[in-house]
Design an enzyme around this catalytic site. Structure first.
Site, PDB file in Angstrom:
ATOM      1  N   LYS A  14       0.822  -1.214   0.000  1.00  0.00           N
ATOM      2  CA  LYS A  14       0.000   0.000   0.000  1.00  0.00           C
ATOM      3  C   LYS A  14       0.858   1.266   0.000  1.00  0.00           C
ATOM      4  O   LYS A  14       0.540   2.259  -0.650  1.00  0.00           O
ATOM      5  CB  LYS A  14      -0.924  -0.003   1.219  1.00  0.00           C
ATOM      6  N   ILE A  50      -7.334   4.107   3.569  1.00  0.00           N
ATOM      7  CA  ILE A  50      -6.216   5.025   3.344  1.00  0.00           C
ATOM      8  C   ILE A  50      -5.101   4.667   4.333  1.00  0.00           C
ATOM      9  O   ILE A  50      -5.351   4.455   5.529  1.00  0.00           O
ATOM     10  CB  ILE A  50      -6.680   6.483   3.562  1.00  0.00           C
ATOM     11  N   HIS A  95     -20.408   8.229   4.025  1.00  0.00           N
ATOM     12  CA  HIS A  95     -20.819   6.838   4.234  1.00  0.00           C
ATOM     13  C   HIS A  95     -22.342   6.774   4.330  1.00  0.00           C
ATOM     14  O   HIS A  95     -22.950   7.599   5.014  1.00  0.00           O
ATOM     15  CB  HIS A  95     -20.174   6.300   5.520  1.00  0.00           C
TER      16      HIS A  95
HETATM   17  C1  GRF Z   1     -22.132   6.271  -1.681  1.00  0.00           C
HETATM   18  O1  GRF Z   1     -23.308   5.709  -1.164  1.00  0.00           O
HETATM   19  C2  GRF Z   1     -21.176   6.637  -0.578  1.00  0.00           C
HETATM   20  O2  GRF Z   1     -21.817   6.976   0.603  1.00  0.00           O
HETATM   21  C3  GRF Z   1     -20.379   5.359  -0.398  1.00  0.00           C
HETATM   22  O3  GRF Z   1     -20.240   4.843  -1.684  1.00  0.00           O
HETATM   23  C4  GRF Z   1     -21.337   5.265  -2.483  1.00  0.00           C
HETATM   24  C5  GRF Z   1     -20.767   5.846  -3.735  1.00  0.00           C
HETATM   25  O4  GRF Z   1     -21.768   6.103  -4.678  1.00  0.00           O
HETATM   26  N1  GRF Z   1     -19.134   5.605   0.278  1.00  0.00           N
HETATM   27  P1  GRF Z   1     -21.398   6.830  -6.028  1.00  0.00           P
HETATM   28  O5  GRF Z   1     -20.301   6.011  -6.702  1.00  0.00           O
HETATM   29  O6  GRF Z   1     -20.938   8.212  -5.702  1.00  0.00           O
HETATM   30  O7  GRF Z   1     -22.672   6.827  -6.839  1.00  0.00           O
END
Ligand code: GRF
Length: 202
Positions: free
Chosen positions: A71, A99, A115
């Site tokens: 990584k 990360i 999230h």
């Molecule tokens: C979203 O629901 C975000 O919260 C999560 O991954 C998804 C990404 O969706 N971390 P997109 O690729 O932006 O449509």
């Protein structure tokens, strides 16, 4: 876009469809917002977000992390790229990878994630589906600073989403994404304009 080259340079990291990426780019162009989405970093060749970047004219860089010894080596290459664009903030938008210290040390309190749950509930993958299966009445969206854990960093803002009788994965996803698309650009704007102050700057 702010006149006079005062924009803060942001890199978006994404692995998937990229609807949040697209909204962030559009918002940064539509309004007098202080950020420029300078580039996209993608770790999944063929991801839908790449098509969006091309259509929007945002430089996109695709990495294959599996081809690096570890990584740290992968992130070192990413770091070189970020330096070329004078990137000040990293915004994760569906980036399916933790990360590591290489980037965390260079960007303290400068890496954000969104999230699709009310953290700390339903950390990790398939959060919307797991919330639905669990039978919660409310789920939601969280924007947080990124640390070395999975969806564990300090929370910046949360918004609830009601789970209604008859909701399916598809309908709930739609509601969650709707909230995300309004919330993420707004939170970033607040951080860049000083309406929200990261702890290290207080
Ligand atoms: C979203 O629901 C975000 O919260 C999560 O991954 C998804 C990404 O969706 N971390 P997109 O690729 O932006 O449509």
């Amino acid at each position: 876009m702010v006149e006079g080259g005062l924009e803060v340079s942001i890199a978006v990291f994404a692995s998937g469809s990229g609807s949040n990426f697209e909204v962030l780019v559009e918002k940064s162009r539509e309004q007098a917002w202080p950020q420029e989405i300078a580039l996209l970093v993608c770790d999944k060749p063929g991801a839908g977000v790449l098509e969006r970047a091309e259509r929007l004219g945002v430089p996109a860089y695709v990495f294959a992390p599996a081809q690096y010894p570890d990584k740290a080596a992968y992130e070192q290459d990413v770091l070189q790229l970020l330096r070329k664009y004078d990137v000040e903030w990293i915004v994760l938008a569906g980036y399916m990878r933790l990360i590591g210290p290489t980037l965390l040390e260079q960007y303290p309190w400068r890496i954000l994630n969104i999230h699709p749950s009310l953290l700390p509930a339903f950390q990790g993958k398939d959060a919307i589906q797991r919330a639905l299966e669990y039978g919660v009445r409310w789920t939601g969206v969280t924007v947080h600073f990124v640390d070395e854990g999975m969806d564990t960093g300090p929370i910046i803002e949360q918004k609830p989403v009601l789970v209604e009788p008859g909701d399916t994965l598809e309908s709930l996803q739609k509601k969650v994404h709707f909230v995300e698309h309004h919330m993420y650009p707004a939170v970033i704007r607040k951080l860049l304009t000083g309406q929200l102050i990261p702890p290290r700057d207080r």
